[in-house]
Design an enzyme around this catalytic site. Structure first.
Site, PDB file in Angstrom:
ATOM      1  CG  HIS A 272      81.609  95.195 -40.569  1.00 23.68           C
ATOM      2  ND1 HIS A 272      81.316  94.151 -41.412  1.00 23.68           N
ATOM      3  CD2 HIS A 272      81.211  96.307 -41.218  1.00 23.68           C
ATOM      4  CE1 HIS A 272      80.779  94.617 -42.529  1.00 23.68           C
ATOM      5  NE2 HIS A 272      80.704  95.915 -42.436  1.00 23.68           N
ATOM      6  CE  LYS A 465      90.442  83.210 -40.770  1.00 25.90           C
ATOM      7  NZ  LYS A 465      89.010  83.073 -40.501  1.00 25.90           N
ATOM      8  NE  ARG A 466      91.591  92.436 -39.606  1.00 23.07           N
ATOM      9  CZ  ARG A 466      91.095  92.671 -38.393  1.00 23.07           C
ATOM     10  NH1 ARG A 466      91.838  93.221 -37.463  1.00 23.07           N
ATOM     11  NH2 ARG A 466      89.846  92.370 -38.103  1.00 23.07           N
ATOM     12  CE  LYS A 471      90.305  88.499 -38.390  1.00 26.46           C
ATOM     13  NZ  LYS A 471      88.977  88.097 -38.889  1.00 26.46           N
ATOM     14  CB  THR A 576      83.504  86.836 -46.292  1.00 26.41           C
ATOM     15  OG1 THR A 576      84.709  87.589 -46.186  1.00 26.41           O
ATOM     16  CG2 THR A 576      82.314  87.707 -45.927  1.00 26.41           C
ATOM     17  CE  LYS A 580      85.972  85.928 -49.840  1.00 26.25           C
ATOM     18  NZ  LYS A 580      86.818  86.959 -49.250  1.00 26.25           N
TER      19      LYS A 580
END
Length: 735
Positions: A272, A465-466, A471, A576, A580
């Site tokens: 991942h 998100k985290r 990110k 993911t 969504k």
């Protein structure tokens, strides 16, 4: 009928069902996308009638509950197990798990050397089962979670009677810490030991369970891989490879080669991450201390593996060091990803770009050794049952009215039928009304939880998100500051022409990740200034929603107009949440990274806003930053100057965020991508002003999202990795 009875019964008692449902805690079992992906996969396995079990730890407090105090993240326990009606304690299913001790070798009557792991301490694993029902099928699978308790019992009466009060409960307290908290802070040595204990505890109990069920079938051991497929969800369960080899060698008396053949044909490994620093490693002294027999087996696995590599590549001495499971550092480290690759028959990435990258970067030597066929791709997916039907019921009903029923929930490709209605005025109006209602619901939640009033007709820009530097929430908030400064510099007349926007953030930073916590602090500090600036009013609002979880995602995602998936190209394996958001009729601003690339291919370039450098250019840019000249984007420099002026609070608080870009090589290319990011945000504003065209983009995108179902993923795993078929199940009447 049952639902309407519940509604009526609660109404008679003076309660709304929504308020009652809100009292239930989210299951605190995972962190970010990895745990949520596993939940989608469990839903798909049951709905597709595959006989499968999930295994995990029954964390008493989960990762943590996030509170924002004075703009800072504060971690507090998440007491989610105070009331959990969905689990079934199985006190009849317990496993003794051993730690520490020593290994004694002996010779049996056949002259074979046998290892005996002795001494140390025993902790008991107790099973708790959570049923995983399938959708529109009677199939129900099981999620078995392990809770830790002292083998000696909760309480030593002898010690208590002798006045040794603390010691009388010490064994129980020590044992219970194993399943207390997801991801203890491993900045400390004791945290590292606890995390390794968690990993072994979980895989040892699970393998005991798997082996016990297999042995009841009385089949020969060589059939084990035909009956059992085990998928390693990242490297955290990799000790299962070593544990199964230990069971087969030490407890079942198999020869090494026969045992290892069973192991490698049983396991598959899903990677991942492409970040080398994120590939898990454990120090040899720690494993020696905690799991002495396992270290011996790891060394043997490595020896036989390196010998086979040396025979095939006798001239390439450097290759042995690069692929060795043991890293020759100080102290020596066990590379868990290497162990997972060597111990599995298939290795997969979770998006096409990611799978290509792992083959050409972090694992390219293993492709040389094992060949390309061992490496494959299974692009991630999400379950439409939760992420459309449950999260966005009105949109689900609208879609079912045009697709001829609920079949799209089990065959997501049915969504393509709604593209036929893209010009249907009544359909478009209902679509827009549903989005506005979802935004109004989120606006109420923002008011209630953050105390900020936002206009539901503004563009809702979401990044949840985290929190992590890769990110790039820092890129987003720097962009928000740039927007704020641009608005401030305008005349009141010019401002009236601008597109109002609400920037919404959410997510948790790991307790020991200081830089991520500083990003949260900056977001909240900017919000405090912007939200109280009368010149700006409703033109810009900045909101950080605390304690982001699945229940909050179900409110946030259906309300999004644009969502941000802006990781540095080549760093996000898949993502993911991007799926969504699009499935719920929102658009994406993102980099060419992870599944964004495949989403673009499916929905069309006109329906996504891409920006930034490509993955193949990232290494050259980083090299230029380090060894050449590194010019900071002038617009970004103005943002930095405003932060350094103290506009958003103490300049010292955010010096490290600026320094990471300006002085330390800008590893995540914030400056390189900033101009492109700002330009693309302007394109988003322009597109949103044309609401007719925007709605067309949204409908078209949803219609083309059929590929991103977790059902498709599970079918790919079943066919390409596990070699299993679904069971034939007679559907119940009315199901």
């Amino acid at each position: 009928m049952l639902i309407s009875n519940c509604l009526a019964g609660l109404a008679d008692l003076g309660f709304r069902i929504e308020d009652v449902i809100e009292q239930e805690h989210d299951a605190a079992l995972g962190n970010g996308g990895l745990g949520r992906l596993a939940a989608c996969f469990l839903d798909s396995l049951a709905s597709l009638n595959y006989p499968a079990w999930g295994y995990g730890l029954r964390y008493r407090y989960g990762i943590f509950k996030q509170e924002i105090i004075d703009g800072y993240q504060v971690e507090v326990p998440d007491y989610w197990l105070d009331f959990n009606p969905w689990e079934f304690p199985r006190h009849d299913v317990t496993v003794d798990i051993q730690f520490f001790g020593h290994v004694r070798k002996s010779t049996d009557e056949n002259g074979r050397t046998v290892a005996h792991w002795e001494g140390g301490e025993i902790v008991k694993a107790v099973a708790y089962d959570v049923p995983i029902p399938g959708y529109a099928t009677p199939s129900t699978n099981n999620l078995r979670l392990w809770s830790s308790t002292a083998a000696s019992g909760e309480f030593d009466f002898q010690k208590f009677n002798n006045g040794d009060y603390e010691s009388s409960v010490a064994d129980q307290q020590r044992a219970e810490t194993i399943s207390a908290v997801l991801y203890p802070n491993d900045n400390l040595e004791r945290g590292k030991e606890l995390r390794l204990k968690q990993q072994y505890f979980w895989v040892a109990a699970s393998l005991y369970d798997i082996v016990r069920r297999f042995k009841k079938s009385k089949r020969p051991w060589k059939e084990f891989p035909e009956q059992v497929a085990i998928q390693l969800n990242d490297t955290h369960p990799t000790l299962a490879v070593v544990e199964l080899q230990r069971i087969l060698l030490d407890l079942e008396g198999l020869e090494w080669d026969e045992a290892w053949n069973i192991v490698t044909n049983t396991f598959g490994y899903t990677n991942h991450t492409v970040l080398p620093e994120a590939l898990e490693k454990w120090s040899v002294p720690l494993i020696q201390h905690l799991l002495p027999r396992h270290l011996q087996i790891i060394y043997d696995i490595n020896l036989y593996f390196l010998q086979s590599v040396e025979r095939r590549f006798p001239e390439e001495r450097d290759l042995l060091g690069r692929v060795s499971i043991i890293e020759e550092s100080q102290p020596k480290m066990v590379r868990m990803a290497h162990l997972a690759i060597v111990g599995s028959h298939k290795v997969n990435g979770v998006a096409e770009l990611h799978s290509d990258l792992i083959k050409t970067t972090i694992f390219k030597d293993f492709v040389t050794i094992f060949g390309p066929d061992k490496f494959t791709n299974v692009t991630n997916g999400i379950t439409p049952r939760r992420w459309l039907h449950q999260a966005n019921p009105r949109l689900s009903e609208l879609i079912s009215s045009k697709t001829g029923g609920k079949d799209f929930l089990t065959d997501l490709n049915e969504l393509n039928k709604i593209e036929l209605y893209v010009k249907d005025k009544a359909f478009r109006k209902e679509w827009a009304d549903i989005k506005l209602a979802n935004k109004e619901r989120l606006a109420k939640h923002i008011q209630a939880s953050a105390g900020v009033t936002v206009d539901p007709t503004a563009l809702f820009d979401v990044q949840v998100k985290r929190i992590h530097e890769y990110k790039r929430q820092q890129l987003n908030i720097f962009g928000v500051i740039h927007r704020y400064l641009t608005l401030k510099a305008m005349s009141p007349e010019e401002r009236k022409k601008q597109q109002p926007r609400v920037s919404i953030f959410g997510g948790k930073a790991a307790p020991g990740y200081w830089m991520a916590k500083q990003i949260i602090h900056l977001i909240n500090s900017v919000g405090k200034v912007v939200n109280n600036d009368e010149d700006i009013g409703d033109l810009l609002k900045v909101v950080f929603l605390e304690d982001y979880n699945v229940s909050k995602a179900e409110i946030i995602i259906p309300a999004s107009d644009i969502s941000e998936h802006i990781s540095t190209a080549g760093t996000e394996a898949s993502g993911t949440s991007n799926m969504k958001f699009v499935l719920n009729g929102g658009l994406i601003i993102g980099t060419c990274d992870g599944a964004n690339i495949e989403i673009t291919r499916e929905i069309g370039e006109n329906n996504i806003f891409l920006f930034g450098n490509l993955a193949e250019d990232v290494e050259d840019l980083r090299h230029a930053h380090t060894y050449g000249t590194h010019e900071i984007d002038p617009d970004l420099n103005r943002v930095f100057q405003e932060i350094e002026k103290g506009t958003f609070g103490s300049t010292q608080d955010f010096a490290a965020l600026i320094s990471a870009v300006r002085d330390h090589g800008d590893y995540y290319l914030v400056s390189d991508d900033f101009h492109s990011y700002i330009e693309t945000q302007a394109l988003v504003d322009d597109a949103y002003r044309n609401q007719e065209e925007w709605i067309t983009k949204c409908i078209t995108s949803v219609a083309r999202m059929g590929f991103f179902s977790s059902d498709r993923c599970i079918n790919e795993y079943a066919e390409g990795i596990w070699n299993i078929e679904p069971l034939r199940v007679e559907k119940e009447e009315g199901a």
